[in-house]
Motif scaffolding. Structure first.
Motif, PDB file in Angstrom:
ATOM      1  N   LEU A 687       0.864  -1.368  -0.074  1.00 27.47           N
ATOM      2  CA  LEU A 687       0.154  -0.080  -0.300  1.00 27.47           C
ATOM      3  C   LEU A 687       0.653   1.364   0.222  1.00 27.47           C
ATOM      4  CD1 LEU A 687      -2.864  -1.146   2.866  1.00 27.47           C
ATOM      5  CD2 LEU A 687      -2.880  -1.233   0.004  1.00 27.47           C
ATOM      6  N   GLU A 688       1.793   1.483  -0.590  1.00 25.96           N
ATOM      7  CA  GLU A 688       2.799   2.081  -0.610  1.00 25.96           C
ATOM      8  C   GLU A 688       2.666   3.145  -1.576  1.00 25.96           C
ATOM      9  OE1 GLU A 688       5.084   3.968   1.387  1.00 25.96           O
ATOM     10  OE2 GLU A 688       5.093   2.401   3.058  1.00 25.96           O
ATOM     11  N   VAL A 689       1.520   3.544  -2.581  1.00 24.82           N
ATOM     12  CA  VAL A 689       1.369   4.257  -3.490  1.00 24.82           C
ATOM     13  C   VAL A 689       1.967   5.441  -3.591  1.00 24.82           C
ATOM     14  CG1 VAL A 689      -0.612   5.396  -4.282  1.00 24.82           C
ATOM     15  CG2 VAL A 689      -1.494   3.495  -2.669  1.00 24.82           C
ATOM     16  N   ASP A 690       2.516   6.089  -3.268  1.00 28.81           N
ATOM     17  CA  ASP A 690       3.454   7.520  -3.961  1.00 28.81           C
ATOM     18  C   ASP A 690       5.125   6.679  -4.132  1.00 28.81           C
ATOM     19  OD1 ASP A 690       2.070   8.934  -2.813  1.00 28.81           O
ATOM     20  OD2 ASP A 690       2.795   9.383  -0.909  1.00 28.81           O
ATOM     21  N   PHE A 691       4.929   5.412  -3.700  1.00 30.79           N
ATOM     22  CA  PHE A 691       6.503   5.393  -3.632  1.00 30.79           C
ATOM     23  C   PHE A 691       5.802   4.169  -5.116  1.00 30.79           C
ATOM     24  CE2 PHE A 691       9.964   2.089  -4.000  1.00 30.79           C
ATOM     25  CZ  PHE A 691      10.363   2.338  -3.695  1.00 30.79           C
ATOM     26  N   ALA A 692       5.211   3.796  -5.625  1.00 28.76           N
ATOM     27  CA  ALA A 692       4.702   2.637  -6.760  1.00 28.76           C
ATOM     28  C   ALA A 692       4.718   3.748  -7.739  1.00 28.76           C
ATOM     29  CB  ALA A 692       3.362   1.790  -6.462  1.00 28.76           C
ATOM     30  N   THR A 693       3.812   5.484  -7.461  1.00 31.85           N
ATOM     31  CA  THR A 693       3.828   6.090  -7.955  1.00 31.85           C
ATOM     32  C   THR A 693       5.402   6.890  -9.171  1.00 31.85           C
ATOM     33  OG1 THR A 693       1.637   6.895  -7.810  1.00 31.85           O
ATOM     34  CG2 THR A 693       3.092   8.221  -8.795  1.00 31.85           C
ATOM     35  N   ARG A 694       5.664   6.245  -8.005  1.00 32.92           N
ATOM     36  CA  ARG A 694       7.378   7.281  -8.336  1.00 32.92           C
ATOM     37  C   ARG A 694       8.255   6.188  -9.381  1.00 32.92           C
ATOM     38  NH1 ARG A 694      12.292   7.006  -4.078  1.00 32.92           N
ATOM     39  NH2 ARG A 694      14.424   7.366  -5.420  1.00 32.92           N
ATOM     40  N   VAL A 695       8.099   4.614  -8.787  1.00 35.24           N
ATOM     41  CA  VAL A 695       8.604   3.856  -9.777  1.00 35.24           C
ATOM     42  C   VAL A 695       8.341   3.858 -11.379  1.00 35.24           C
ATOM     43  CG1 VAL A 695       8.883   1.799 -10.432  1.00 35.24           C
ATOM     44  CG2 VAL A 695       9.396   2.428  -7.912  1.00 35.24           C
ATOM     45  N   TYR A 696       6.649   4.309 -10.758  1.00 34.33           N
ATOM     46  CA  TYR A 696       6.046   3.161 -12.426  1.00 34.33           C
ATOM     47  C   TYR A 696       6.733   4.705 -13.432  1.00 34.33           C
ATOM     48  CZ  TYR A 696       3.211  -0.264 -11.753  1.00 34.33           C
ATOM     49  OH  TYR A 696       3.150  -1.837 -11.275  1.00 34.33           O
ATOM     50  N   ARG A 697       6.041   6.315 -12.512  1.00 36.62           N
ATOM     51  CA  ARG A 697       6.900   7.101 -13.163  1.00 36.62           C
ATOM     52  C   ARG A 697       8.053   6.737 -14.007  1.00 36.62           C
ATOM     53  NH1 ARG A 697       5.542  11.069  -9.674  1.00 36.62           N
ATOM     54  NH2 ARG A 697       3.933  11.685 -10.424  1.00 36.62           N
ATOM     55  N   HIS A 698       9.132   6.465 -13.216  1.00 36.94           N
ATOM     56  CA  HIS A 698      10.622   6.578 -13.592  1.00 36.94           C
ATOM     57  C   HIS A 698      10.732   5.922 -15.019  1.00 36.94           C
ATOM     58  CE1 HIS A 698      15.228   6.047 -13.420  1.00 36.94           C
ATOM     59  NE2 HIS A 698      14.947   4.525 -13.467  1.00 36.94           N
ATOM     60  N   ILE A 699      10.138   4.337 -15.255  1.00 36.24           N
ATOM     61  CA  ILE A 699       9.464   3.511 -16.455  1.00 36.24           C
ATOM     62  C   ILE A 699       9.313   4.216 -17.384  1.00 36.24           C
ATOM     63  CG2 ILE A 699      10.443   2.048 -14.780  1.00 36.24           C
ATOM     64  CD1 ILE A 699       7.899   0.393 -14.750  1.00 36.24           C
ATOM     65  N   LYS A 700       8.238   5.625 -17.313  1.00 35.55           N
ATOM     66  CA  LYS A 700       7.301   6.118 -17.881  1.00 35.55           C
ATOM     67  C   LYS A 700       5.527   5.162 -18.560  1.00 35.55           C
ATOM     68  CE  LYS A 700      11.154   8.255 -20.840  1.00 35.55           C
ATOM     69  NZ  LYS A 700      11.395   8.224 -18.776  1.00 35.55           N
ATOM     70  N   ASN A 701       5.512   4.662 -17.335  1.00 38.33           N
ATOM     71  CA  ASN A 701       4.251   3.683 -17.120  1.00 38.33           C
ATOM     72  C   ASN A 701       3.283   5.200 -17.173  1.00 38.33           C
ATOM     73  OD1 ASN A 701       2.350   2.040 -17.059  1.00 38.33           O
ATOM     74  ND2 ASN A 701       3.562   0.452 -16.624  1.00 38.33           N
ATOM     75  N   ILE A 702       2.766   5.837 -18.069  1.00 32.54           N
ATOM     76  CA  ILE A 702       2.088   6.637 -18.154  1.00 32.54           C
ATOM     77  C   ILE A 702       0.391   6.160 -17.053  1.00 32.54           C
ATOM     78  CG2 ILE A 702       0.524   8.961 -19.372  1.00 32.54           C
ATOM     79  CD1 ILE A 702       4.096   8.491 -18.753  1.00 32.54           C
ATOM     80  N   SER A 703      -0.248   5.139 -17.635  1.00 31.48           N
ATOM     81  CA  SER A 703      -1.432   4.604 -17.365  1.00 31.48           C
ATOM     82  C   SER A 703      -1.384   4.471 -15.968  1.00 31.48           C
ATOM     83  CB  SER A 703      -1.878   3.271 -18.782  1.00 31.48           C
ATOM     84  OG  SER A 703      -0.553   2.716 -18.152  1.00 31.48           O
ATOM     85  N   MET A 704      -0.564   3.324 -15.440  1.00 32.85           N
ATOM     86  CA  MET A 704      -0.575   3.450 -14.616  1.00 32.85           C
ATOM     87  C   MET A 704      -0.205   4.493 -13.380  1.00 32.85           C
ATOM     88  SD  MET A 704      -0.660  -0.007 -13.347  1.00 32.85           S
ATOM     89  CE  MET A 704      -0.399   0.178 -12.014  1.00 32.85           C
ATOM     90  N   VAL A 705       0.520   5.645 -13.855  1.00 30.87           N
ATOM     91  CA  VAL A 705       0.940   6.443 -12.911  1.00 30.87           C
ATOM     92  C   VAL A 705      -0.866   7.213 -12.763  1.00 30.87           C
ATOM     93  CG1 VAL A 705       1.447   9.153 -12.868  1.00 30.87           C
ATOM     94  CG2 VAL A 705       2.926   7.009 -13.642  1.00 30.87           C
ATOM     95  N   TRP A 706      -1.239   7.630 -13.928  1.00 27.96           N
ATOM     96  CA  TRP A 706      -3.047   7.892 -13.642  1.00 27.96           C
ATOM     97  C   TRP A 706      -3.266   7.301 -12.523  1.00 27.96           C
ATOM     98  CZ3 TRP A 706      -2.972   8.993 -19.595  1.00 27.96           C
ATOM     99  CH2 TRP A 706      -2.803  10.255 -20.354  1.00 27.96           C
ATOM    100  N   SER A 707      -3.433   6.126 -13.312  1.00 27.13           N
ATOM    101  CA  SER A 707      -4.577   4.868 -12.352  1.00 27.13           C
ATOM    102  C   SER A 707      -4.290   6.104 -10.796  1.00 27.13           C
ATOM    103  CB  SER A 707      -4.317   3.587 -12.724  1.00 27.13           C
ATOM    104  OG  SER A 707      -4.559   3.502 -13.833  1.00 27.13           O
ATOM    105  N   LEU A 708      -3.160   5.630 -10.519  1.00 28.78           N
ATOM    106  CA  LEU A 708      -2.457   5.428  -9.173  1.00 28.78           C
ATOM    107  C   LEU A 708      -2.495   7.058  -8.409  1.00 28.78           C
ATOM    108  CD1 LEU A 708       1.032   3.496  -9.171  1.00 28.78           C
ATOM    109  CD2 LEU A 708      -1.671   2.788  -7.669  1.00 28.78           C
ATOM    110  N   GLU A 709      -2.956   7.959  -8.976  1.00 27.66           N
ATOM    111  CA  GLU A 709      -3.011   9.093  -8.157  1.00 27.66           C
ATOM    112  C   GLU A 709      -5.031   9.509  -8.643  1.00 27.66           C
ATOM    113  OE1 GLU A 709      -1.030  11.662  -8.666  1.00 27.66           O
ATOM    114  OE2 GLU A 709       0.956  10.981  -9.184  1.00 27.66           O
TER     115      GLU A 709
END
Length: 1367
Positions: A687-709
């Motif tokens: 449940l570390e949503v902020d950290f997961a968002t940071r990782v997905y943003r790093h690997i440019k997985n935009i769809s996951m970043v938007w979903s987590l936001e």
């Protein structure tokens, strides 16, 4: 093993040897004797407990099986001395034997004692019943040794060289004769294929040389084992393990043998332990060690691996050692020396230890406890005890030691320790624990909680409390004390939290079975416990939740929590052999979970006492503290030096430990998207949503970043966990979490999005009944797709039940109902209800639905209804297809104009042909693009060749052409037949027909360029036979036979006056062949070397052009132009030079200066006429001046040109020039040809604007094709066709007046005239320019740029002359 000497007793019995015996079971006492007729009894700290004086020297003494009684006999008395260890009282008993006593043996099962005398008599005495059984004459000589079996059989050895085995009543059961005197008799189980679980073998030493094995069940076949003589005599032997014997020899050898019959006689292990001699061996199965003594040295081996020597003890102050033996618990090893001294060594300490925060208290000696910090490098505190502690406990500031029901409390300082007090309890202490203020003591199923110090500072009720409280019968089986809580478990499964601050029980939990042990997390907010079934659990009092530890083995003895704040959720389970590491995750997306992190083996004899940051502190039996890093925490510090595989292992360890920041650093080194994705998934699971968002943003997985936001604002943990479970693909878990959240309808939305309609409908009925019809429609669509039509029909009908919320049906509702009605129509047809389906289909009035229903009816063989639906929905091709199957030609004829399918039209045409309706069939065949069939009917049935020919010519049909050709052949119209044979690609037939009927010229024309080289060759051969050399050469050329073609064409050119066609074709042949010898042959002919008649130079020019010899062509073009110019054909000369100029520029070849200059002069002449005609006399005059300067190139019109020059100069005010050329006209060679009316003209003045040579930069200036002046930078353009430069404004004037390009004589559109930059001018270099610029290469570009960017300005001076400046 520790080498620490506990104590030494110097000559306790004077000079000479000393003999000793450890108390059985407890090993609390050590009895010694010597030659001084005294028995000394010492405790474990070398204190004399009892001193027994004897009437003579002790001949034998020993402890009973329980260690309660010590028996002693002497050489000068028939009495037996019994000393009771419990009461410290001694008594003498009369044995009734009248000769000296020699040996005594205690039974293994009870207080029964056998005593043998010097004369072979025996007495069996039971101390409990005082029964004596005398046996006279058991042996004929002294009984020297003996042993009891566990079955109460007594084996005795005597100096009479016999072995007797008797029962408890002294009756002889077995008797064996020996070769020498026996010694060291023992009972044991000999190793056999089948276990007997009884002591079946008597072993003894015979004569010090052999080992005698007497099998009770096979007395006739005893085994006697002899050994190598170099070993010396057998000193002693010990049974151990599964039928193995350890033997010590006098020469220092240490040998192991097996008693298994297959291995008997084989040495399994042999070692020379001592250099001079071996005097004794001993085995302690309690600690798994074996030892030998000899010389002045003791060697200790591991019993499970005798090759490994665990310790060597050297007694430097002794000459030799006599005997050695371990206490029964293996803690102490005693050895006697030849000097009569006795030394006791500590071989195993009780594993007493306790930890608090980062400190550990552990036993380092029998009377010594050490307190040390296991994490920080700080000094240790040594606490000396007055008693040998049986328990200890460590708190933040205190240490408790004790035994039985008494405890001593010490106050710990930084470097010192003070005894505070001691306290007795109402029962034997089973467990004791401390915190900063209180001590909890468990005894007899109860807990007493009391303050440690300053009893007067707290209220009386808080000084002490006993649990359970009065009236409760719970038996407390375990406890844990934290800074705030006292926690205990009972044998009935009760788990209680006592909050010390409130002095009250705040939590009670009932487990299904008894609780055996408790381990509390440092803060007490979580506890791990083992129940009576040895199953582990985690209990959280805040939520009351209990979590099963499935990873904990059933043999778990201890659970420890990591004391580090960073690893507060890590715990280990110790099962006696290994540490099983687990991590607790209370905030996991799946709920509270535990994960196994791995297993770490614990060395034998070590015990865990403290876990801190993955490093386990272990207490050893030798009183030391060692560190062991858990396999789950064994992480290298220099990750940059690791390979990729090691980095992945390290990443996995950090992920399991939840160290996400460390994992990020490792992923940066690996730089693998798969590893980043794993990191992100682990973060989501935690449940570390902020950290997961940071990782997905790093690997440019935009769809996951938007979903987590979108999830960041959620405060409901279940709702957040549900969404994350959905992302991770665990739909069942996501549904459960959604249903437990504040928005359970999300479960419905999830199932609907996943197209899991059954679950969606179930959830909709419960959560959102209004959405049931919508889901039913979607479910009906899926069922229709899978072929479950009845169920689909039911769901479509259920979907019609949807009602609008406001009463008026909106657009979306209408679309929904339309889809349901369409589905009902389709499914009704599928289910056989055709009437209902057609009715709903007609009501829907949907073209698409009509088609779908028609397709269903077609599949059901309902062709009539299907065809009508197709026709009504304007799918005419499909309707016609069904009408054909039904042979309803009338219907097909009605819809034929709307049919686009050629196949259907063809079928209709065939039907009409079969009915004899050929005209209608022809129309249908044409519509179906079956032109061959149409031609066939037109020729065979309708006799209409005109339309047949039309069709063939339009369609180029091969088969149709064949049919037409045959038709014309029948009519003897060979010309038409040949034409259509060629069209049908029957070239050979056409050739033969043309040859037979003298139609080869027609055939050749028809063939054109579309025949093969073979066909062209045949035509050429034909014409060659007809002596038509022109045609023969043409077709040899097309056949690729250039040499023959040239030969025939030259014959034509040589034999006729009109040779232009032949020569032009010959030039084309030579140009395409690329053969030099053919070119030489043609050049020789053109030059007249063959027939002496030179041909027109234009042919040579064309030859050079055809062979792309542009330089030679340019020279020839200049010659031709000169001839045309001399003849007065200035336009022809201009065109020749212009075309050659274009070819040279196109092929990037430098234009000769002479050609460029001649073209310029000719173009100036053309422009002069144009300007004069347009009334621009100034420009006309300037052009004429340029021409007049080169008047020698215009011999045919020299006088008219000079005359025009004078007139135009006069008209434009160039009087000086007019006068100059008027004077030229007056020369004798021109005067006679001047028209009389122009003889009096006079002109003067110079015109620099028309100059095209720059005297400053020595370059020719580009000229304008419209004016002839040099071009200007600010008004620059070019002809879009010939690309020659022009002044844009002047060229526009010409074009607007309808004048063509003066250079290429092509029509130009005004919109095509564009402004250009000087660098875009296409210029051809000239030979003169190249010569002039050989020394000016570096300045060429700069000068040319200046020339092209220049502008001319002309002013009239006061003298009337013209001055020109070029910028």
């Amino acid at each position: 093993m520790s080498t620490k000497r506990v104590f030494s007793i110097q000559s306790p019995h004077g000079p000479g040897g000393v003999f000793f015996a450890w108390q059985r079971t407890s090993g609390g006492y050590l009895a010694t004797t010597g030659y001084d007729q005294v028995i000394n009894i010492y405790n474990r700290h070398a204190d004399v407990v009892e001193k027994l004086r004897l009437p003579g020297m002790c001949s034998c003494f020993g402890w009973d099986k329980d260690g309660d009684l010590l028996a002693v006999i002497t050489d000068k008395s028939a009495n037996l001395l019994i000393w009771d260890a419990n009461t410290a009282r001694s008594q003498w008993l009369d044995t009734g034997i009248r000769d000296p006593l020699n040996v005594l043996i205690w039974s293994k099962t009870g207080p029964t004692l056998a005593i043998g005398s010097y004369r072979g008599n025996l007495m069996i005495y039971n101390h409990k019943t005082a029964k004596r059984v005398p046996v006279i004459g058991k042996h004929s000589k002294a009984i020297t040794c003996g042993a009891w079996s566990s079955g109460n059989l007594l084996a005795l050895g005597s100096e009479d060289r016999t072995l007797s085995i008797s029962n408890l009543d002294g009756d002889t059961v077995r008797m064996a004769t020996l070769r020498a005197e026996p010694a060291d008799i023992q009972f044991c189980e000999m190793k056999q294929d089948e276990r007997s679980n009884t002591e079946n073998t008597v072993s003894l030493i015979v004569g010090g040389k052999t080992l005698y094995l007497f099998n009770m069940f096979d007395p006739e076949n005893p085994i006697e084992l002899a050994f190598q003589s170099r070993y010396g005599n057998i000193i002693s032997y010990k049974w151990f393990g599964d039928g193995y014997i350890l033997i010590g020899f006098s020469a220092g050898y240490f040998v192991v043998i097996s008693t298994h019959m297959k291995e008997i006689g084989q040495e399994l292990f042999q070692s020379k332990n001592h250099r001079e001699s071996l005097t004794g061996i001993s085995i302690s199965t309690a600690i798994g060690k074996a030892a030998s003594c000899g010389d002045n040295m003791i060697k200790i081996h591991e019993l499970n691996d005798l090759k490994e020597t665990s310790n060597v003890i050297t007694l430097d102050d002794e000459r030799g050692l006599d005997h050695m033996d371990w206490s029964e618990d293996g803690q102490l090893l005693a050895v006697s020396t030849s000097k009569g001294n006795l030394h006791v060594y500590l071989s195993k300490l009780p594993l007493l230890g306790s930890s608090c925060q980062t400190r550990v208290a552990y036993l380092t000696s029998l009377l010594e406890v050490t307190v040390t910090n296991a994490v920080e490098n700080m000094g240790s505190i040594v606490v000396g005890a007055d008693i040998e502690p049986a328990f200890l406990a460590l708190g933040p500031f205190h240490l408790a030691l004790g035994m039985n029901n008494r405890a001593w409390f010490y106050l710990l300082g930084e470097a010192n320790v003070d005894l505070m007090r001691d306290r007795e309890y109402l029962g034997t202490v089973q467990d004791i624990q401390l915190n900063a203020d209180y001590c909890a003591v468990r005894y007899d199923g109860k807990i007493q909680l009391h303050v440690l110090e300053s009893e007067g500072l707290v209220s009386e009720e808080r000084e002490s409390k006993i649990f359970p409280e009065a009236g409760r019968t719970d038996v407390i089986s375990c406890m844990a004390l934290t800074p705030d809580f006292l926690i205990w478990g009972t044998d009935m499964g009760g788990l209680n939290y006592f909050y010390i601050e409130d002095w009250a029980v705040i939590t009670e939990f009932k487990h299904i079975t008894g609780i055996k042990s408790i381990s509390a997390e440092p803060s007490g907010t979580k506890i791990a416990f083992l129940d009576a079934k040895n199953q582990g659990y985690i209990y959280t009092p805040v939520t009351g939740a209990i979590l099963l530890l499935r990873e904990v083995p059933s043999s778990t003895k201890l659970i420890l929590w990591d004391q580090s704040p960073l690893d507060k959720d890590v715990l280990v389970a110790y099962d006696g052999e290994a540490l099983h590491t687990l991590i607790l995750d209370l905030d996991n997306v799946s709920g509270s979970t535990t994960t196994s992190l791995g297993m770490t083996r614990v060395p034998l004899g070590q015990y865990p006492v403290l876990l801190y940051s993955g490093e386990m502190s272990l207490q050893t039996q030798s009183g030391k503290l060692v560190k062991l890093t858990l396999s789950s925490h064994d992480i290298s510090g220099k990750i940059t030096e690791l390979k990729a595989g090691d980095l992945k292992d390290l990443l996995n360890k950090n992920l399991k430990l939840g160290r996400l920041n460390n994992s990020w650093a490792i992923c940066q080194l690996l730089n693998d998207d798969q590893d980043w994705d794993v990191l992100a998934r682990v973060a989501l699971e935690k449940l570390e949503v902020d950290f997961a968002t940071r990782v997905y943003r790093h690997i440019k997985n935009i769809s996951m970043v938007w979903s987590l936001e979108e999830l960041k604002g959620l405060e409901d943990k279940n709702l957040l966990s549900g969404h994350i479970s959905l992302m991770l693909g665990d739909y069942a878990q996501a549904q459960n979490l959604f249903l437990q959240s504040s928005s359970p309808v999300e479960a419905l939305h999830m199932r609907r999005d996943l197209l899991q309609w059954d679950q969606a409908l179930t959830l909709a009925d419960r959560l959102a009944p209004g959405e049931t019809p919508l889901i039913s429609r979607e479910y009906g669509q899926q069922l229709e797709f899978t072929g479950d039509y009845p169920s689909s029909l039911a769901h479509y009908e259920r979907g019609l039940l949807l009602k609008s919320k406001g009463g008026d049906e909106g657009e979306e509702l209408e679309e929904h109902k339309a889809a349901c009605r369409a589905g009902i129509a389709r499914m009704a047809l599928r289910c056989g209800d055709v009437r209902k389906g057609l009715t709903m289909c007609q009501e829907a009035k949907s073209r698409q639905l009509n088609r779908e229903c028609a397709e269903i009816l077609e599949s059901m063989k309902q062709l009539g209804e299907a065809a009508q639906l197709y026709e009504s929905s304007q799918y005419y091709d499909k309707a016609a297809h069904l009408y054909i199957k039904m042979k309803n030609w009338t219907k097909i004829g009605q819809i034929l104009p709307n049919i686009s399918s050629s196949k259907i039209q063809q079928q209709f045409a065939r039907a009409k042909e079969a009915d004899g309706k050929y005209k209608e069939a022809v129309v249908a065949y044409e519509a179906a693009r079956d032109y061959d069939s149409a031609v066939r009917l037109l020729l065979d049935k309708l006799n209409d060749p005109e339309n047949a020919v039309r069709i063939v010519k339009q369609t180029k049909s091969t088969e149709g052409a064949k049919m037409v050709a045959k038709f014309f052949q029948k009519l003897n119209d060979f010309s038409s037949a040949i034409q259509f044979l060629v069209l049908s690609r029957c070239v050979d037939e056409a050739f033969q027909l043309a040859q037979q009927n003298a139609k080869m010229d027609l055939f050749a024309d028809i063939v054109g360029d579309g025949a093969s080289p073979e066909d062209y060759h045949s035509i050429a051969v034909y014409f060659e036979g007809e002596r038509n050399h022109l045609q023969s050469g043409r077709f040899y050329y097309r056949a690729g036979e250039h040499s023959k073609a040239l030969r025939h064409l030259l014959k034509v050119a040589a034999s006729t006056n009109d040779d232009s066609e032949a020569l032009n074709l010959a030039i084309e042949v030579v140009g395409s062949s690329g053969q030099a010898h053919l070119a030489r042959q043609l050049i020789e002919f053109l030059m007249g070397e063959t027939d002496g008649v030179p041909k027109d130079a234009k042919y040579l020019f064309r030859l050079y052009m055809a062979r792309k010899q542009y330089k030679e062509a340019a020279k020839t073009a200049v010659i031709i132009a000169r001839e045309e110019q001399s003849a007065g054909n200035y336009r022809n000369a201009h065109d020749v030079l212009f075309n050659m100029y274009q070819e040279l520029v196109k092929n990037r070849i430098s234009v000769p200066w002479e050609m460029a200059n001649n073209l310029m002069i000719l173009h100036s002449y053309t422009l002069a006429r144009l300007h004069v005609r347009r009334g621009d006399h100034l420009r006309g005059a300037r052009m004429l001046l340029r021409v007049a300067n080169n008047i020698s190139k215009f011999p045919a019109h020299a006088v008219p040109i000079l005359t025009s020059t004078v007139i135009e100069c006069h008209r434009s005010g160039l009087k000086n020039s007019a006068f100059t050329y008027a004077a030229v006209l007056m020369r004798p060679e021109y005067r006679k040809d001047i028209d009389e009316k122009y003889r009096m003209s006079y002109f003067s003045n110079d015109v620099p604007e028309s100059e095209l040579y720059c005297s400053q930069c020595k370059n020719n200036l580009p000229y304008c094709i419209a004016t002839g002046f040099h071009i200007l930078q600010n008004d620059l353009s070019s002809c879009p066709l010939c690309k020659f430069p022009a002044t844009r404004s002047e060229l526009l004037k010409l074009v607007e007046d309808g004048v063509v390009c003066p250079m290429c004589v092509e029509t130009i559109a005004v919109s095509d005239i564009k402004s250009i930059a000087p660098g875009q001018i296409v210029r051809g270099g000239s030979e003169r320019e190249e010569t002039q610029q050989q020394d000016e290469d570096n300045d060429d570009e700069e000068d040319m740029g200046r020339i092209l960017s220049g502008s001319s300005s002309t002013t009239l001076s006061s003298r009337g002359s013209i001055s020109t400046s070029i910028k």
